[in-house]
Design an enzyme around this catalytic site. Structure first.
Site, PDB file in Angstrom:
ATOM      1  N   HIS A 194      -5.297 -12.663 -26.531  1.00 38.37           N
ATOM      2  CA  HIS A 194      -6.110 -13.777 -26.043  1.00 38.37           C
ATOM      3  C   HIS A 194      -5.331 -15.084 -26.046  1.00 38.37           C
ATOM      4  CE1 HIS A 194      -9.983 -11.461 -26.409  1.00 38.37           C
ATOM      5  NE2 HIS A 194      -9.948 -11.951 -25.194  1.00 38.37           N
ATOM      6  N   ARG A 301      -5.626  -0.559  -6.922  1.00 34.55           N
ATOM      7  CA  ARG A 301      -5.178   0.711  -7.518  1.00 34.55           C
ATOM      8  C   ARG A 301      -6.344   1.302  -8.317  1.00 34.55           C
ATOM      9  NH1 ARG A 301      -0.001  -2.457  -8.051  1.00 34.55           N
ATOM     10  NH2 ARG A 301       1.682  -1.099  -7.322  1.00 34.55           N
ATOM     11  N   ARG A 337      -7.343   2.035  -2.709  1.00 33.00           N
ATOM     12  CA  ARG A 337      -6.550   3.263  -2.671  1.00 33.00           C
ATOM     13  C   ARG A 337      -7.258   4.337  -3.487  1.00 33.00           C
ATOM     14  NH1 ARG A 337      -0.562   3.140  -5.003  1.00 33.00           N
ATOM     15  NH2 ARG A 337      -1.558   3.141  -7.044  1.00 33.00           N
ATOM     16  N   GLU A 435       5.211   6.615   1.272  1.00 33.45           N
ATOM     17  CA  GLU A 435       5.916   6.508  -0.014  1.00 33.45           C
ATOM     18  C   GLU A 435       6.982   7.587  -0.165  1.00 33.45           C
ATOM     19  OE1 GLU A 435       3.185   4.930  -3.257  1.00 33.45           O
ATOM     20  OE2 GLU A 435       1.972   6.523  -2.390  1.00 33.45           O
ATOM     21  N   ASN A 458       7.827   0.940  -3.917  1.00 35.53           N
ATOM     22  CA  ASN A 458       8.228   1.375  -5.265  1.00 35.53           C
ATOM     23  C   ASN A 458       8.552   2.864  -5.266  1.00 35.53           C
ATOM     24  OD1 ASN A 458       7.343  -1.189  -5.784  1.00 35.53           O
ATOM     25  ND2 ASN A 458       5.412  -0.570  -6.698  1.00 35.53           N
ATOM     26  N   ASP A 459       7.649   3.630  -4.650  1.00 36.02           N
ATOM     27  CA  ASP A 459       7.890   5.074  -4.596  1.00 36.02           C
ATOM     28  C   ASP A 459       8.860   5.451  -3.490  1.00 36.02           C
ATOM     29  OD1 ASP A 459       6.548   6.368  -6.724  1.00 36.02           O
ATOM     30  OD2 ASP A 459       4.643   5.756  -5.833  1.00 36.02           O
ATOM     31  N   ARG A 469      11.651   6.020 -11.263  1.00 34.21           N
ATOM     32  CA  ARG A 469      11.409   4.591 -11.478  1.00 34.21           C
ATOM     33  C   ARG A 469      11.000   4.256 -12.904  1.00 34.21           C
ATOM     34  NH1 ARG A 469       5.765   3.915  -7.928  1.00 34.21           N
ATOM     35  NH2 ARG A 469       5.202   2.179  -9.266  1.00 34.21           N
ATOM     36  N   CYS A 506       3.043  -2.863   0.336  1.00 29.83           N
ATOM     37  CA  CYS A 506       2.287  -3.245  -0.869  1.00 29.83           C
ATOM     38  C   CYS A 506       3.064  -2.957  -2.152  1.00 29.83           C
ATOM     39  CB  CYS A 506       0.927  -2.559  -0.891  1.00 29.83           C
ATOM     40  SG  CYS A 506       1.046  -0.775  -0.987  1.00 29.83           S
TER      41      CYS A 506
HETATM   42  C1  PEP Z   1       4.322   1.821  -4.402  1.00 31.83           C
HETATM   43  O1  PEP Z   1       4.697   2.955  -4.698  1.00 31.83           O
HETATM   44  O2  PEP Z   1       5.065   0.962  -3.880  1.00 31.83           O
HETATM   45  C2  PEP Z   1       2.929   1.420  -4.659  1.00 31.83           C
HETATM   46  C3  PEP Z   1       2.448   0.286  -4.220  1.00 31.83           C
HETATM   47  O3  PEP Z   1       2.191   2.247  -5.432  1.00 31.83           O
HETATM   48  P1  PEP Z   1       2.366   2.357  -7.035  1.00 31.83           P
HETATM   49  O4  PEP Z   1       3.318   1.286  -7.469  1.00 31.83           O
HETATM   50  O5  PEP Z   1       1.013   2.214  -7.589  1.00 31.83           O
HETATM   51  O6  PEP Z   1       2.939   3.744  -7.185  1.00 31.83           O
HETATM   52 MG    MG Z   2       3.221   4.437  -5.203  1.00 34.58          MG
END
Ligand code: PEP
Ligand code: MG
Length: 575
Positions: A194, A301, A337, A435, A458-459, A469, A506
């Protein structure tokens, strides 16, 4: 002698000033046994301290700053609730009566028991609440000793003061604000404590988890605090001081300017409009989304509703969460999602460990393998679609077969709702995440069947470069600028643009300023990112001329030497 300390940055900004050490009120108390005749008096003393603390906490409500009223109310309610909890007050009272011990000892014993229970929680947020219990008990102990909180005397200081404490309660933070501390440093604390939440609400630079700051920093030491990097420089030399004074001024100017962009349209210099949406994990992230002027939610998410709990959210609970977000966005698009569970986001109690979780039964694969669970979410989503502008996004699709199965399941749920006369939007848009490299390369299968696309960089980077990752050992190989990644991004963005299928990014790449112009140059017109990154990105969009960046982006796409690519990216961002 100058030295640097590193901690957890929880509230950004730069502060320069003198250290003001606050003494760590020890929770060590002595234990003594009272004569029977004094027990009633001791219980009265305890009750008076509890009541004084309750009044003190209630009075704090008047001091709460406007801009963070909700956060303060939440923690004050929590501290009042802990104070009134029978495990503290009633149990301590009973212990004094039963064991004839002093009130301090009874309180401390009850606190230790409660803290041990909190420490056993797996949930990080709940575990951190033990700090709240300790802070409340510390307050009562002070009241028992006839002390008030450790607030320094009122009045203006001649130089800026930086609070250095082993720990500081959110309640004390509110009292400290009028004393104009320009930064807060603590040895303890985590990102969801907090104290961190309140510091963020106050827009005061704050670094927590410094471990030994309280021991290593002396009262009135000159300090530089960089709340963005989590760095504290003690006793800096003249050059460093001058450099940080400049950075501080720039940062403040920048922040002021950024605020003004909240309602501005994100248009490039040549007049191309760009949509800037927000990523969220829970419905209560909406306040931050609005504060930063997002024109929609690009990624909710939803799996976060399923984590850190023993049961699963049923259809009703999910429906309400989705509806709240959709209604909260007042007609702006809300992309939810479907749950991306598996891999690093496992349900509680799932013991089966896949030999390679990132390549295992994850996201849509898990949904199609457990259609009953998936149908429940689809029903909740479709019901919520009647309340605004919902778009449903499906993660980790690899090709036509999974798309066809998913759309078939959605159609089944729709007809079921229609048969029972339950409202839903029959035209709700269904999109897919790109992805997996296979998805990018087989784009036609997606474009043909889906209403929109969202690239999860990211994926996509993880699977393109074969880098886990979550594995720190290979984190240095995670490279958004790898030519293979850039080619896949270009392929998807231009392929979707050509046929008019909306496409966004995203993943984290969307919110990193270094890549904004590169993505714009590849034709991206929709970004979705953490709310805190929105205004900075908007500023970058506003200062970009698409015709000017086009030749540099083309050069980047032709290059294969990492150093050359970096050089070109610097050039792109310098313009
Ligand atoms: C991604 O993979 O870029 C994505 C937005 O999903 P997450 O990071 O939740 O796997
Ligand atoms: Mg992802």
């Amino acid at each position: 002698m100058s030295f640097t300390l590193h901690g957890l940055p929880v509230s950004s900004g730069i502060a320069i000033g003198h250290a003001h050490l606050v003494s760590h009120t020890s929770l060590e108390v002595s234990h003594y046994v009272l004569p029977k005749a004094l027990v009633d008096e001791e219980v009265d003393r305890l009750d008076a301290a509890l009541e004084a603390t309750r009044k003190e906490l209630t009075a704090l409500r008047q001091l709460r700053p406007q801009q963070a009223a909700a956060e303060f109310d939440a923690f004050l309610d929590l501290h009042l609730m802990i104070l009134g909890d029978e495990h503290i007050s009633k149990a301590a009272r009973e212990m004094v009566r039963r064991e004839h011990c002093n009130a301090e000892w009874a309180l401390k014993t009850q606190m230790d028991e409660l803290v041990a229970q909190f420490e056993a929680f797996e949930d990080v947020y709940l575990r951190e609440r033990k700090t709240d219990v300790m802070q409340v008990v510390e307050r009562v102990l002070k009241a028992l000793n006839g002390q008030s909180g450790h607030v320094p005397p009122a009045g203006k200081h001649d130089v800026e003061m930086i609070l250095v404490a082993h720990d500081v309660s959110p309640a004390d933070l509110i009292q400290l604000k009028p004393h104009q501390f320009t930064a807060i440093l603590t040895d303890l604390g985590g990102a969801t404590s907090h104290t961190a939440i309140v510091a963020r609400g106050l827009n005061t630079p704050c670094v927590v988890g410094l471990h030994h700051a309280r021991e290593m920093i002396k009262d009135r030491d000159m300090l530089i605090v960089d709340g963005e990097q989590g760095v504290v420089i003690v006793d800096p030399d003249k050059n460093l001081l001058a450099e940080y004074k400049l950075r501080k001024t720039q940062w403040e100017l920048e922040r002021q300017k950024l605020k003004r962009l909240k309602t501005a349209h994100a248009d490039t210099l040549d007049g191309t409009h760009v949509e800037l949406h927000a990523n969220i994990e829970m419905p209560n992230d909406l306040a931050e989304v609005k504060e930063n002027g997002a024109t929609g939610i690009g990624l909710f998410r939803s799996e976060f509703l399923f984590l850190n709990r023993d049961d699963l959210p049923d259809e009703e609970e999910q429906f309400k969460a989705y509806r709240d977000v959709i209604e909260g966005m007042d007609g702006l698009p809300v992309t939810i999602r479907t749950y991306d569970l598996g891999a690093d986001k496992q349900l509680k109690g799932v013991t089966r460990v896949a030999s390679n979780p990132a390549l295992g039964l994850r996201a849509i694969r898990l949904c199609l393998a457990e259609p009953q669970l998936f149908r429940t979410q689809l029903r909740a989503l479709l019901r919520a679609s009647a309340y605004g502008n919902l778009k449903i996004l499906v993660p980790m699709l690899s090709g036509a077969s999974e798309i066809i199965q998913t759309l078939h399941l959605i159609d089944g749920v729709k007809s079921d709702l229609a048969t029972h006369g339950i409202a839903y939007n029959p035209n709700v848009q269904i999109g897919g995440m790109i992805e997996i490299p296979a998805a990018a390369l087989a784009l036609h299968a997606f474009i043909k069947r889906l209403d929109f696309l969202s690239i999860g960089t990211n994926d996509l980077i993880q699977y393109t470069l074969a880098i886990d990752r979550t594995d720190e050992e290979v984190a240095h190989l995670y490279d958004p600028l790898h030519p293979a990644v850039l080619q896949l991004l270009a392929l998807v963005i231009s392929g979707a643009n050509k046929v008019g299928v909306p496409v966004s990014v995203c993943g984290e790449m969307a919110g990193e300023l270094a890549y904004t112009r590169l993505l714009l140059g590849l034709g991206l017109r929709q970004f979705s990112m953490h709310p805190a990154q929105l205004l900075g990105t908007k500023q970058r969009v506003l200062t970009t001329s698409l015709p000017e960046i086009a030749p540099i982006v083309q050069k980047i796409m032709r290059a294969d030497d990492p150093l050359k690519i970096r050089d070109l990216l610097d050039k792109l961002n310098a313009a």
